[in-house]
Design a protein around this motif. Structure first.
Motif, PDB file in Angstrom:
ATOM      1  N   GLN A 194       0.853  -1.186   0.000  1.00 63.90           N
ATOM      2  CA  GLN A 194       0.000   0.000   0.000  1.00 63.90           C
ATOM      3  C   GLN A 194       0.888   1.235   0.000  1.00 63.90           C
ATOM      4  N   VAL A 195       0.417   2.261  -0.700  1.00 67.44           N
ATOM      5  CA  VAL A 195       1.132   3.533  -0.740  1.00 67.44           C
ATOM      6  C   VAL A 195       0.148   4.610  -0.324  1.00 67.44           C
ATOM      7  N   LEU A 196       0.611   5.512   0.526  1.00 67.36           N
ATOM      8  CA  LEU A 196      -0.219   6.619   0.963  1.00 67.36           C
ATOM      9  C   LEU A 196       0.191   7.862   0.189  1.00 67.36           C
ATOM     10  N   LEU A 197      -0.719   8.362  -0.622  1.00 72.02           N
ATOM     11  CA  LEU A 197      -0.492   9.590  -1.388  1.00 72.02           C
ATOM     12  C   LEU A 197      -1.272  10.699  -0.700  1.00 72.02           C
ATOM     13  N   GLY A 198      -0.596  11.410   0.173  1.00 68.62           N
ATOM     14  CA  GLY A 198      -1.305  12.408   0.969  1.00 68.62           C
ATOM     15  C   GLY A 198      -2.318  11.692   1.843  1.00 68.62           C
ATOM     16  N   TRP A 199      -3.580  11.890   1.557  1.00 68.48           N
ATOM     17  CA  TRP A 199      -4.660  11.239   2.307  1.00 68.48           C
ATOM     18  C   TRP A 199      -5.247  10.055   1.547  1.00 68.48           C
ATOM     19  N   LEU A 200      -4.765   9.800   0.329  1.00 69.90           N
ATOM     20  CA  LEU A 200      -5.310   8.740  -0.514  1.00 69.90           C
ATOM     21  C   LEU A 200      -4.449   7.482  -0.408  1.00 69.90           C
ATOM     22  N   GLN A 201      -5.059   6.386  -0.004  1.00 68.28           N
ATOM     23  CA  GLN A 201      -4.337   5.116   0.102  1.00 68.28           C
ATOM     24  C   GLN A 201      -4.544   4.314  -1.178  1.00 68.28           C
ATOM     25  N   VAL A 202      -3.426   3.908  -1.796  1.00 67.71           N
ATOM     26  CA  VAL A 202      -3.469   3.135  -3.040  1.00 67.71           C
ATOM     27  C   VAL A 202      -3.022   1.712  -2.729  1.00 67.71           C
ATOM     28  N   GLU A 203      -3.828   0.763  -3.113  1.00 65.60           N
ATOM     29  CA  GLU A 203      -3.547  -0.662  -2.898  1.00 65.60           C
ATOM     30  C   GLU A 203      -2.738  -1.171  -4.090  1.00 65.60           C
ATOM     31  N   LEU A 204      -1.457  -1.500  -3.866  1.00 66.73           N
ATOM     32  CA  LEU A 204      -0.574  -1.950  -4.944  1.00 66.73           C
ATOM     33  C   LEU A 204      -0.449  -3.474  -5.029  1.00 66.73           C
ATOM     34  N   ARG A 205      -0.961  -4.187  -4.050  1.00 64.59           N
ATOM     35  CA  ARG A 205      -0.808  -5.644  -4.039  1.00 64.59           C
ATOM     36  C   ARG A 205      -1.362  -6.304  -5.312  1.00 64.59           C
ATOM     37  N   PRO A 206      -2.566  -5.965  -5.775  1.00 66.79           N
ATOM     38  CA  PRO A 206      -3.057  -6.618  -7.004  1.00 66.79           C
ATOM     39  C   PRO A 206      -2.152  -6.332  -8.212  1.00 66.79           C
ATOM     40  N   PHE A 207      -1.654  -5.107  -8.301  1.00 66.97           N
ATOM     41  CA  PHE A 207      -0.743  -4.734  -9.401  1.00 66.97           C
ATOM     42  C   PHE A 207       0.537  -5.561  -9.308  1.00 66.97           C
ATOM     43  N   ARG A 208       1.114  -5.616  -8.106  1.00 66.90           N
ATOM     44  CA  ARG A 208       2.351  -6.368  -7.888  1.00 66.90           C
ATOM     45  C   ARG A 208       2.151  -7.840  -8.211  1.00 66.90           C
ATOM     46  N   ASP A 209       1.080  -8.427  -7.704  1.00 62.83           N
ATOM     47  CA  ASP A 209       0.835  -9.852  -7.924  1.00 62.83           C
ATOM     48  C   ASP A 209       0.614 -10.170  -9.401  1.00 62.83           C
ATOM     49  N   SER A 210      -0.079  -9.281 -10.103  1.00 61.84           N
ATOM     50  CA  SER A 210      -0.278  -9.478 -11.548  1.00 61.84           C
ATOM     51  C   SER A 210       1.049  -9.415 -12.294  1.00 61.84           C
ATOM     52  N   LEU A 211       1.882  -8.446 -11.921  1.00 61.40           N
ATOM     53  CA  LEU A 211       3.182  -8.329 -12.583  1.00 61.40           C
ATOM     54  C   LEU A 211       4.066  -9.538 -12.303  1.00 61.40           C
ATOM     55  N   LEU A 212       4.045 -10.029 -11.081  1.00 67.82           N
ATOM     56  CA  LEU A 212       4.842 -11.216 -10.762  1.00 67.82           C
ATOM     57  C   LEU A 212       4.377 -12.413 -11.583  1.00 67.82           C
ATOM     58  N   SER A 213       3.078 -12.512 -11.796  1.00 63.96           N
ATOM     59  CA  SER A 213       2.526 -13.586 -12.626  1.00 63.96           C
ATOM     60  C   SER A 213       2.977 -13.430 -14.088  1.00 63.96           C
ATOM     61  N   ILE A 214       2.970 -12.202 -14.576  1.00 63.52           N
ATOM     62  CA  ILE A 214       3.405 -11.946 -15.960  1.00 63.52           C
ATOM     63  C   ILE A 214       4.890 -12.256 -16.119  1.00 63.52           C
ATOM     64  N   ILE A 215       5.697 -11.876 -15.127  1.00 60.95           N
ATOM     65  CA  ILE A 215       7.134 -12.170 -15.176  1.00 60.95           C
ATOM     66  C   ILE A 215       7.346 -13.679 -15.222  1.00 60.95           C
ATOM     67  N   GLN A 216       6.548 -14.421 -14.460  1.00 57.11           N
ATOM     68  CA  GLN A 216       6.669 -15.880 -14.475  1.00 57.11           C
ATOM     69  C   GLN A 216       6.349 -16.427 -15.865  1.00 57.11           C
ATOM     70  N   GLU A 217       5.371 -15.839 -16.547  1.00 53.87           N
ATOM     71  CA  GLU A 217       5.037 -16.276 -17.909  1.00 53.87           C
ATOM     72  C   GLU A 217       6.194 -16.010 -18.866  1.00 53.87           C
ATOM     73  N   TRP A 218       6.848 -14.854 -18.702  1.00 53.57           N
ATOM     74  CA  TRP A 218       8.032 -14.547 -19.530  1.00 53.57           C
ATOM     75  C   TRP A 218       9.128 -15.570 -19.252  1.00 53.57           C
TER      76      TRP A 218
END
Length: 195
Positions: free
Chosen positions: A113-137
């Motif tokens: 998770q990243v906190l942008l000022g008062w806005l919390q952004v959930e990065l786990r789904p992005f990270r997990d998707s990228l790790l899956s794509i890297i595994q496919e490569w």
């Protein structure tokens, strides 16, 4: 214009913007909110730039990249129209697999998770998707190497010389590279090696 439904007559109320301009306290709050929104927007753009460096992983056509790699042992740059053909060596495969492994390590340390000022952004789904794509490569390269091992073993069982086919790599070195990449041999290949 606002209609008051509880009255028999039409009542016009001033728009919110007019109220904000007339009340100094509200106007100051509006300025503060706008300032924070702009700041969050800037931080979000910086985060997007950070994440865009991985965009080649999902934007590139893996099959086209693999074909180019098998032809030139690398990906051609945008300014290169043609290059001399140079089939990849095991070191070229190792370079690609190590680069993917490095990306995997980098992404596995990406905060969830990243906190942008008062806005919390959930990065786990992005990270997990990228790790899956890297595994496919990674799988794309290792499957090619497994195919090479299989072809070499078939040639060896038919009493053919291991180096007779230019498309095959030395079995021992290929197996070491696959092992270093964390790839387990399929049972049929393991059985062939034990014969």
């Amino acid at each position: 214009m606002v209609i008051d439904m509880h009255s028999d007559r039409l009542t016009l109320k001033p728009p919110v913007q007019v109220c904000l301009q007339q009340e100094p306290c509200l106007s100051a709050l509006e300025q503060e909110v706008m300032h924070r929104l702009l700041k969050v927007g800037e931080e979000a753009e910086l985060l997007q730039v950070r994440m865009d460096r991985y965009s080649f992983l999902w934007q590139s056509d893996r099959q086209a990249v693999m074909q180019e790699f098998l032809t030139y042992s690398r990906q051609l740059g945008p300014e290169e129209m043609e290059a001399p053909e140079a089939p990849p060596t095991l070191k070229d495969f190792q370079r690609e697999l190590q680069a993917l492994s490095s990306l995997q390590g980098e992404l596995s340390h990406l905060e969830e998770q990243v906190l942008l000022g008062w806005l919390q952004v959930e990065l786990r789904p992005f990270r997990d998707s990228l790790l899956s794509i890297i595994q496919e490569w990674s799988d794309m390269y290792t499957l090619h190497l497994l195919s090479s091992v299989s072809t070499s073993l078939q040639q060896m069982t038919q009493h053919a010389d291991e180096d007779s086919s230019s498309s095959c790599f030395p079995v021992t070195e290929t197996l070491l590279l696959l092992e270093a990449s964390g790839v387990q041999l399929p049972e049929h290949l393991s059985a062939q090696l034990q014969c």
